[in-house]
Design an enzyme around this catalytic site. Structure first.
Site, mmCIF file in Angstrom:
data_model
loop_
_atom_site.group_PDB
_atom_site.id
_atom_site.type_symbol
_atom_site.label_atom_id
_atom_site.label_comp_id
_atom_site.label_asym_id
_atom_site.label_seq_id
_atom_site.Cartn_x
_atom_site.Cartn_y
_atom_site.Cartn_z
ATOM 1 N N SER A 35 -0.582 -4.121 5.069
ATOM 2 C CA SER A 35 -1.722 -4.636 4.818
ATOM 3 C C SER A 35 -1.510 -6.088 3.983
ATOM 4 O O SER A 35 -0.548 -6.014 3.055
ATOM 5 C CB SER A 35 -2.840 -3.998 4.218
ATOM 6 O OG SER A 35 -3.916 -4.921 4.031
ATOM 7 N N HIS A 36 -2.116 -7.057 4.394
ATOM 8 C CA HIS A 36 -2.052 -8.352 3.576
ATOM 9 C C HIS A 36 -2.494 -7.920 2.231
ATOM 10 O O HIS A 36 -2.469 -8.744 1.245
ATOM 11 C CB HIS A 36 -3.019 -9.443 4.144
ATOM 12 C CG HIS A 36 -2.520 -10.184 5.343
ATOM 13 N ND1 HIS A 36 -2.203 -9.458 6.584
ATOM 14 C CD2 HIS A 36 -1.989 -11.241 5.509
ATOM 15 C CE1 HIS A 36 -1.790 -10.271 7.350
ATOM 16 N NE2 HIS A 36 -1.478 -11.450 6.818
ATOM 17 N N SER A 37 -3.451 -7.090 2.005
ATOM 18 C CA SER A 37 -3.956 -6.648 0.512
ATOM 19 C C SER A 37 -3.458 -5.623 -0.039
ATOM 20 O O SER A 37 -3.620 -4.311 0.596
ATOM 21 C CB SER A 37 -5.701 -6.749 0.748
ATOM 22 O OG SER A 37 -6.196 -5.836 -0.133
ATOM 23 N N GLY A 59 -0.922 -11.339 1.274
ATOM 24 C CA GLY A 59 0.335 -11.572 2.079
ATOM 25 C C GLY A 59 1.179 -10.349 2.519
ATOM 26 O O GLY A 59 0.677 -9.483 2.656
ATOM 27 N N SER A 102 0.617 -11.485 10.249
ATOM 28 C CA SER A 102 2.147 -11.235 9.936
ATOM 29 C C SER A 102 2.266 -9.912 9.429
ATOM 30 O O SER A 102 3.568 -9.655 9.445
ATOM 31 C CB SER A 102 2.047 -12.466 8.627
ATOM 32 O OG SER A 102 1.177 -12.088 7.670
#
Lengths: 210, 131
Positions: free
Chosen positions: B8-10, B43, B70
């Protein structure tokens, strides 16, 4: 073109990306998450550093592959895997040759496009970097078929990418965060197409100088 | 047992979804988070994915789930590298993160193989909430 020429390209691309980072981030802030310039600056900075650490006998393919690996691991956003894959595929396509002629560079550019499309699943007109890469590859191949030398082929590719990036302005995004915005994504240049044009302009700059 | 990695991004989202999936995997399923960038911010990082896969790998393969954008591209790039290296079997599920993770952990806890765990995660897409 030899390994030193390709290393010069990566360094020059890092320089142009760094100088243009704010502009790329502004484009990204309009439709994306506003980190494109920052991410790419970090990725290409790492690539220039990794390429600088290679020994003098590294092949052109190794230079490009090394840059791609650094970009995958250091960039952060979607542009990391995409540009990293583009460069790694291009590096693999160059193989073990020590001197890159116009045909080999064209094949590497085509391999980069293929890698990006395979990974991101974007088609022409989706308002992505593919919209700069496709016209770049066709302009390069057209120039090559017309008997142009390497520098002229690269210049044609850079011009093709710039026109392709311009042409993304009216498009509606069908990939990434911008695709959630529907018609509100229209009227902005795609940041990935803009950075692709910039990176190919860097290649044209060093090719002319070489 | 098949391991599971949540990208995950988080960091908080990856860890929270992993916590939930582990509970649904009755404490047997190995679910590892790969959230955020290397500095702990939002990210994605292929290095964090590499480390999480190494922790989740017990020799029976690892299933990846990703949130969006991403994360998905990083997962696919990781798989391409893993295939080149050939050291661990890794698949990416085409599934929503939370629902897919819970389904995958439930199936993995039964001792099912990698393809069956992937199929369970992907079937979670059809679990509607209002009908």
């Amino acid at each position: 073109m030899n390994a030193a020429g390709l290393a010069a390209w990566i360094r020059h691309a890092a320089h142009l990306v760094s100088a243009d980072a704010e502009h790329l981030t502004r484009l990204d802030a309009a439709v994306g998450d506003g980190d494109h310039g920052l991410n790419l600056d970090r990725g290409f900075g790492a690539a220039a550093e990794a390429v600088g650490a290679l020994s003098d006998d590294a092949t052109p393919g190794k230079v490009v592959l090394t840059a791609g690996r650094a970009i995958v691991s250091k960039t952060g956003g979607a542009s990391g895997p995409l540009y990293g894959t583009a460069l790694r595929r291009a590096g693999k396509a160059l193989g073990d040759r020590t001197e890159v002629d116009a045909a080999a560079l064209g094949a590497a550019l085509a391999a980069a496009l293929e890698g990006v499309q395979e990974l991101g699943k974007a088609a022409e007109g989706d308002k992505t970097m593919v919209d700069a890469l496709i016209p770049a590859v066709s302009a390069y191949e057209g120039a090559l078929a017309g008997g142009a030398d390497l520098a002229s082929c690269v210049r044609a590719a850079a011009d093709g990418a710039a026109k392709g990036a311009e042409a993304t302005v009216p498009l509606r995004a069908r990939k990434g965060r911008a695709s959630y915005l529907g018609e509100r994504s229209e009227g902005h240049m795609d940041p990935g197409a803009a950075s692709t044009a910039l990176i190919l302009r860097a290649l044209a700059d060093v090719t002319v100088e070489g | 047992m098949v391991g599971i990695v949540l990208i995950s991004h988080s960091p908080a989202l990856a860890e929270g979804a992993a916590e939930l999936a582990r509970a649904m995997g009755v404490g047997k399923a190995v679910v590892e988070p790969a959230g955020g960038d290397v500095d702990g911010g939002l990210g994605t990082s292929i290095e964090l994915v590499e480390h999480a896969v190494a922790r989740a790998d017990a020799g029976d393969g690892v299933l990846l789930l990703a949130d969006l954008g991403s994360s998905v591209l990083t997962a696919r790039t990781f798989i391409e590298d893993a295939e080149d290296a050939g050291d661990v079997a890794v698949l990416l599920a085409d599934a929503p993160l939370v629902e897919g993770a819970v389904a995958a952990a439930s199936m993995a806890a039964t001792g099912a193989g990698l393809a069956a765990v992937r199929d369970a995660a992907e079937a979670a897409r059809d679990h509607r909430k209002l009908r």
